[in-house]
Design an enzyme around this catalytic site. Structure first.
Site, mmCIF file in Angstrom:
data_model
loop_
_atom_site.group_PDB
_atom_site.id
_atom_site.type_symbol
_atom_site.label_atom_id
_atom_site.label_comp_id
_atom_site.label_asym_id
_atom_site.label_seq_id
_atom_site.Cartn_x
_atom_site.Cartn_y
_atom_site.Cartn_z
ATOM 1 N N HIS A 153 -0.321 -4.156 2.855
ATOM 2 C CA HIS A 153 0.549 -5.136 2.216
ATOM 3 C C HIS A 153 0.855 -6.283 3.176
ATOM 4 O O HIS A 153 0.862 -6.111 4.394
ATOM 5 C CB HIS A 153 1.878 -4.505 1.773
ATOM 6 C CG HIS A 153 1.758 -3.604 0.588
ATOM 7 N ND1 HIS A 153 1.615 -4.084 -0.696
ATOM 8 C CD2 HIS A 153 1.773 -2.248 0.487
ATOM 9 C CE1 HIS A 153 1.546 -3.060 -1.538
ATOM 10 N NE2 HIS A 153 1.630 -1.942 -0.843
ATOM 11 N N HIS A 183 5.438 1.528 -2.308
ATOM 12 C CA HIS A 183 6.091 2.386 -1.317
ATOM 13 C C HIS A 183 7.488 1.863 -0.996
ATOM 14 O O HIS A 183 8.453 2.628 -0.915
ATOM 15 C CB HIS A 183 5.256 2.438 -0.037
ATOM 16 C CG HIS A 183 4.152 3.443 -0.063
ATOM 17 N ND1 HIS A 183 3.122 3.390 -0.967
ATOM 18 C CD2 HIS A 183 3.900 4.518 0.726
ATOM 19 C CE1 HIS A 183 2.281 4.382 -0.745
ATOM 20 N NE2 HIS A 183 2.734 5.095 0.280
#
Length: 342
Positions: free
Chosen positions: A249, A195
């Site tokens: 993450h 992302h």
């Protein structure tokens, strides 16, 4: 691709040979004189000249698809490591499908809007080609590192043990997962953040593009221009922060993804865009005569000085054929008496 790097001449762009007086040639020449490079006049020719670029682009997309199919490296995860991997399993604040929309579709829509205003297909083509290369090169690098590193995500515990009942090997203390294979596979793709890299590659390219389009560094003191170019980077940063907030993450993953995306656009902008301080960021990169000079030539042809005779005609021939006839006409170098003796 820098100006003139492909060695393309004006004759090639206009169908080869000398310029004719056909209606189509007249329309194309009129577009050139007015500074307009439309899809109708130059679209097919530019597509042919950049055919190999588009082929490589398709191959990059196929390669990225293969990197998403293969199984990533399953890094050893022991019982003691689970302390930092017990974050809750949540959904995505920014879904996967939204990343291409934010990083590719939105900038391309801006490129299209500028095209309808400026009528410069070079600008549109190089903008779209450049951003696609930025994003796809970033995607290939990101997914290759993901598969090679295999770092577990912060929510790996719940991916491995969806019922909360953990199980470990008695000898190695390694995890014995009993969750879904697809969920566990995705759990080994933490580093770096896709992302983050995609967002910074696409929106960073848009920032570089707008920096030249609105002449941010023209030293005229318009602070509002800085605010405009900061907005895409701010949007990319918010996308990256959402990955940490969703526990998909670690912060290092997001930071590394941003660096990869920014490095990719630096490479691609060198190919398709001029430096951001130039004020005219997307000049025709394959036209043999500089864009500004063509406009000056067209202006001189439309309003020729009475005392200069056929000089403007020679300038037009110089612009059309990509030679140095205009320079020779100004200096009289093509006259036999002016040539140096050998």
């Amino acid at each position: 691709m820098r100006a003139g790097a492909s060695g393309t001449t004006a004759d090639e762009l206009h169908g080869g040979g000398t310029l004719t007086s056909s209606p189509k040639s007249q329309d194309i020449m009129a577009d050139v004189q007015l500074g307009c490079y439309t899809i109708k006049s130059h679209g097919a020719k530019i597509a042919r000249l950049h055919m190999y670029d588009w082929i490589i682009l398709v191959l990059l997309a196929v390669l990225d698809g293969l990197l998403n199919i293969i199984e990533p490296f399953h890094r050893f995860v022991g019982k003691d490591m689970m302390t930092d991997l017990r974050y809750p399993l949540k959904g995505n604040t920014v879904p996967f499908w939204a990343v291409p929309v934010i990083g590719i579709v939105l900038p391309c829509a801006i490129f299209g809007g500028i095209y309808f205003k400026k009528k410069n297909f070079y600008d549109l083509h190089h903008g779209i080609l450049g951003i696609l290369y930025s994003v796809l090169i970033t995607a290939v690098i990101t997914d290759a590192i993901k598969d090679g590193v295999g770092r577990p995500r912060p929510d790996f515990f719940w991916r491995c043990f969806p019922d909360g009942k953990d199980l470990y090997d008695n000898v190695t203390t390694g995890v014995l997962c009993h969750g879904e294979n697809s969920v566990i596979k995705e759990g080994h793709k933490s580093f770096p953040s896709g992302h983050s890299s995609w967002s910074f590659a696409g929106l960073g390219f848009l920032t570089w593009y707008l920096t030249g389009k609105i002449a941010v560094f023209d030293r005229k003191g318009h602070i509002a221009k800085l605010c405009i170019i900061v907005l895409p980077l701010l949007a990319a940063a918010l996308v990256a922060v959402s990955r940490v907030d969703d526990y998909w993450h670690h912060w290092q993953d997001v930071f590394a993804g941003a660096i990869i995306g920014l490095l990719a656009i630096c490479r691609c902008c060198v190919n398709w865009l001029h430096r951001p301080h130039s004020g005219f960021i997307l000049l025709p990169a394959i036209f043999p005569v500089p864009f500004r000079r063509r406009r000056v030539v067209a202006s001189r042809v439309q309003h020729p000085p009475a005392s200069r005779g056929g000089h403007c005609r020679k300038l037009l021939q110089h612009a059309a054929h990509g030679g140095d006839g205009g320079r020779r006409a100004r200096s009289g170098w093509d006259r036999p008496e002016r040539r140096p003796k050998t």
